[in-house]
Design an enzyme around this catalytic site. Structure first.
Site, mmCIF file in Angstrom:
data_model
loop_
_atom_site.group_PDB
_atom_site.id
_atom_site.type_symbol
_atom_site.label_atom_id
_atom_site.label_comp_id
_atom_site.label_asym_id
_atom_site.label_seq_id
_atom_site.Cartn_x
_atom_site.Cartn_y
_atom_site.Cartn_z
ATOM 1 N N GLY A 363 0.836 -1.189 0.000
ATOM 2 C CA GLY A 363 0.000 0.000 0.000
ATOM 3 C C GLY A 363 0.868 1.235 0.000
ATOM 4 N N GLY A 365 0.943 5.510 1.637
ATOM 5 C CA GLY A 365 0.348 6.613 2.366
ATOM 6 C C GLY A 365 1.191 7.858 2.215
ATOM 7 N N GLY A 366 0.967 8.831 3.085
ATOM 8 C CA GLY A 366 1.709 10.076 3.018
ATOM 9 C C GLY A 366 3.194 9.881 3.228
ATOM 10 C CG PHE A 367 6.488 7.195 5.785
ATOM 11 C CD1 PHE A 367 7.028 7.752 6.924
ATOM 12 C CD2 PHE A 367 7.256 6.322 5.046
ATOM 13 C CE1 PHE A 367 8.322 7.440 7.315
ATOM 14 C CE2 PHE A 367 8.539 6.007 5.419
ATOM 15 C CZ PHE A 367 9.074 6.579 6.562
ATOM 16 N N GLY A 368 4.931 7.218 2.281
ATOM 17 C CA GLY A 368 5.484 6.566 1.106
ATOM 18 C C GLY A 368 4.965 5.143 1.019
ATOM 19 C CB VAL A 370 3.967 -0.183 3.262
ATOM 20 C CG1 VAL A 370 4.314 -1.295 4.244
ATOM 21 C CG2 VAL A 370 3.821 1.143 3.987
ATOM 22 C CE LYS A 384 5.522 4.984 7.965
ATOM 23 N NZ LYS A 384 5.068 5.267 9.338
ATOM 24 C CG ASP A 481 -2.724 10.013 11.931
ATOM 25 O OD1 ASP A 481 -3.913 10.336 11.728
ATOM 26 O OD2 ASP A 481 -1.942 9.685 11.022
#
Length: 677
Positions: A363, A365-368, A370, A384, A481
């Protein structure tokens, strides 16, 4: 008297030179690292310290004439092991330094180990004699990678296979070997040794374990070593151990007639000449030895370069909480569950994830993104990876590592390690086969797998994890969060809270804080935080209440729409509550296998958590009590959650604004992205 008078200055000179020779021979031991392994919440008693001092003194006294010795005293077990090639004087100096250092650095720990180049020493309140110990494990390497294949570890494994096969059968369980690389003058040197309390089988097992790890950590390094309390292995591109020299040639026979010379001045003169010649020779030898020692030390420093270190498993030896020191890294492993982590090198993670291939992507997300990975030993991991355009920076990356490093709970995700190498910033977690809660809860088919028993377990487990953060951990943590995509599910569908990149530590009696940089996910943010930047443990309680309503109803809070209630699951739940239609909120997928009264009570608790007034929201300990006991009276929610509804109506973020979510956020494939500032 005349002879003594004439030779006295020469004798004094000889004594001085002898002392210089002794000084050169007894250079200080070279410290590598140590680990204080006693329980963090237990301090050694005065009696234990006294007994330990006596035992260590006893060990030190044996180091002059022994290279290995183990002993016990009043329930304390200890041993020292000197490297098989060092002299008795060097062994004695090393063991003395080791006992002094551990006494100073680990004054209240019942277990400790220390490594020097020349020796190791350890003690414990548990009998470890004869048992191979693989942790704590110290990894050291030259940070200068090989620049050509010829400089790599060509044939290294072959070099060590023979050493590992032979050393366990040697009397001192020690072995060295060297090899020539290619057609050039370059040589490579290897050394292995086991603690002599082990038997042959245990020694072979210990060295074999380290040899297996070299393929993961060390191939391509110009020099490296792996040390444990029971055995160690080392490879260098220079000679670092004492070479075995051939016996000197026999001295020519002495003429007995010359030995029987009389007591005349000629004889005295001859003696003086002999003494002077001998002293001159010794002095020259000292100068040569001193020059050799200095030059070889400089050479070794140049060849060794900057050394990297990883200390695996429960160490307090660093006395430092820094994430990254300039040249030396000190980390804790995942061998047990007492606050450990591991530094992975980039090559290992690339191999585990097949170089971050698309097929392994879980998947984004904002982090990058995974990725799923598989280590050489079969262990599955989740990686991650910080993307270049991530909204989460290096500080949040460090924040997550430091926090999870200090937090241990069965309902918190377990960080196995991280990597800061080249331009990569990677976090390595335990792999969760069932990914995250949102992947099940909001999927039309998978949601049917979440029966009431599983959902209630997820709610209570998440509540316990949050209570630990707020009240029971040694730090007071505000997550900031909490949402469905940040609750991971293990093989048994047990929940684990993840993503601590935006978490904050509260100190002392602090109950709230204010920030100009609001981070989190719309739809889960408490109104006072989203609108005013105020956050506290009650902000997390609000997010938990939203999560509860989503789990019980099977509906998302953000993206929810009702013609009478607008864009908020919260206001819809409040409307049904006031109209006496509370059961209509229950997800039909669990309506047939749950106790309706119990679910309605839990909806009541969720509404208490999402009240506008933070002071009216219960603490997590109270929430757990309300969920677990039917005898606890529940107050009526004091206010309806209209602030949240107005806030959600006000914002209009573009759909491309990605969320900052940790593993298994399926937003890239399911469109469940939760916007985040």
């Amino acid at each position: 008297m005349t002879f003594l008078h004439k030779t006295r200055p020469l004798l004094l000179c000889f004594i001085t030179i002898f002392n210089l020779v002794s000084l050169i021979a007894c250079q200080p031991a070279t410290y590598n690292n140590h680990a204080c392994l006693g329980p963090g919440n237990e301090t050694a008693t005065a009696g234990y310290k006294s007994n330990l001092t006596l035992l260590l003194d006893s060990l030190s006294s044996k180091a002059s004439d022994k290279s290995f010795y183990n002993d016990s005293f009043n329930g304390i077990y200890s041993l020292f092991l000197c490297r098989g090639d060092v002299s008795g004087n060097v062994c004695r100096v090393c063991v003395n330094n080791a006992t002094q250092t551990l006494t100073q650095e680990c004054p209240s720990d019942k277990r400790a180990v220390i490594w020097y180049d020349q020796c190791l020493l350890q003690y414990s309140d548990i009998n470890f004699f004869g048992q191979p110990q693989f942790y704590p494990r110290l990894l050291m390497w030259n940070t200068q990678n090989s620049t050509s294949p010829e400089e790599g570890n060509i044939g290294t494994l072959g070099l060590f296979y023979s050493l590992v096969a032979q050393a366990p059968y040697e009397e001192n369980m020690f072995g060295t070997n060297e090899m020539v690389v290619g057609n050039g003058p370059g040589r490579r040197y290897g050394l292995v040794q086991c603690s002599r309390d082990l038997d042959v089988s245990s020694c072979s097992s210990c060295l074999g374990e380290l040899l297996n790890q070299t393929e993961e950590c060390c191939i391509g390094r110009r020099g490296w070593r792996i040390l444990t309390p029971s055995c160690f292995i080392r490879y260098e591109m220079y000679s670092f151990y004492e070479q075995t020299s051939s016996d000197p040639p026999d001295s020519p026979p002495v003429d007995e007639g010359k030995q029987k010379a009389g007591k005349g001045g000629k004889s005295t003169g001859k003696i003086i000449v002999i003494v002077v010649s001998s002293i001159a020779g010794v002095f020259a030898s000292v100068l040569v030895a001193g020059f050799w020692y200095y030059s070889s030390s400089v050479k070794k420093r140049k060849e060794t370069g900057t050394s990297g270190r990883n200390l695996l498993s429960g160490s307090q030896g660093s006395k430092s909480d820094q994430l990254v020191e300039e040249d030396t890294h000190l980390y804790l492993s995942d061998e047990d569950h007492t606050g450990e982590m591991y530094h992975f090198n980039l090559a290992t993670i690339q191999a585990a994830t097949n170089n971050f291939c698309r097929e392994n992507k879980l998947g984004e997300g904002g982090f990058g993104p995974v990725y799923k990975g598989k280590m050489f030993n079969g262990k599955e991991i989740a990686v991650k990876r910080l993307s270049m355009n991530s909204t989460q920076g290096l500080e949040e990356f460090k924040n997550e590592v430091k926090l999870i490093f200090k937090l241990q709970h069965k309902n918190l995700v377990r960080l196995l390690g991280y990597c800061l190498e080249e331009d990569e910033k990677l976090l390595v977690y335990e792999y969760m086969a069932n990914t995250s809660l949102d992947a099940f809860l909001f999927d039309p088919e998978k949601c049917k797998l979440l029966d009431w028993e599983k959902r209630s377990n997820i709610i209570t487990g998440t509540a316990r994890g949050l209570q630990y953060l707020h009240e029971d951990s040694r730090l007071k943590i505000i997550h900031r969060d909490l949402k469905a995509s940040n609750v991971l599910l293990d093989d048994d569908m047990n929940p684990k809270i993840s993503d601590f990149g935006t978490a904050r530590i509260f100190g002392g009696n602090q109950v709230e804080a204010n920030t100009l940089r609001v981070v989190g996910t719309y739809g889960y943010m408490a109104p006072e935080y989203a609108l005013e930047g105020l956050f506290s443990n009650k902000s997390d309680v609000y997010s938990f209440g939203v999560l509860m309503l989503e789990i019980l109803s099977g509906k998302k809070n953000r993206g929810f729409y009702h013609p009478e209630c607008g864009q908020s699951l919260l206001t819809y739940a409040w409307l049904l509550w006031n109209e006496g239609k509370r059961s209509e909120l229950i997800d039909p997928n669990i309506a047939d296998d749950c106790l309706i009264d119990e679910v309605l009570r839990w909806i009541h608790v969720a509404l208490l958590c999402v009240q506008d007034d933070p002071a009216a929201r219960p603490a997590m300990s109270s929430v757990i009590l309300m969920l677990g006991s039917k005898s606890v009276d529940l107050p009526q929610p004091s206010t309806s959650p209209y602030s949240a509804a107005r806030f959600l109506h006000m914002i209009n973020l573009p759909s491309s604004f990605s969320s900052n979510t940790f593993p298994y956020d399926q937003s890239s494939t399911t469109g469940s992205s939760q916007p985040r500032l």
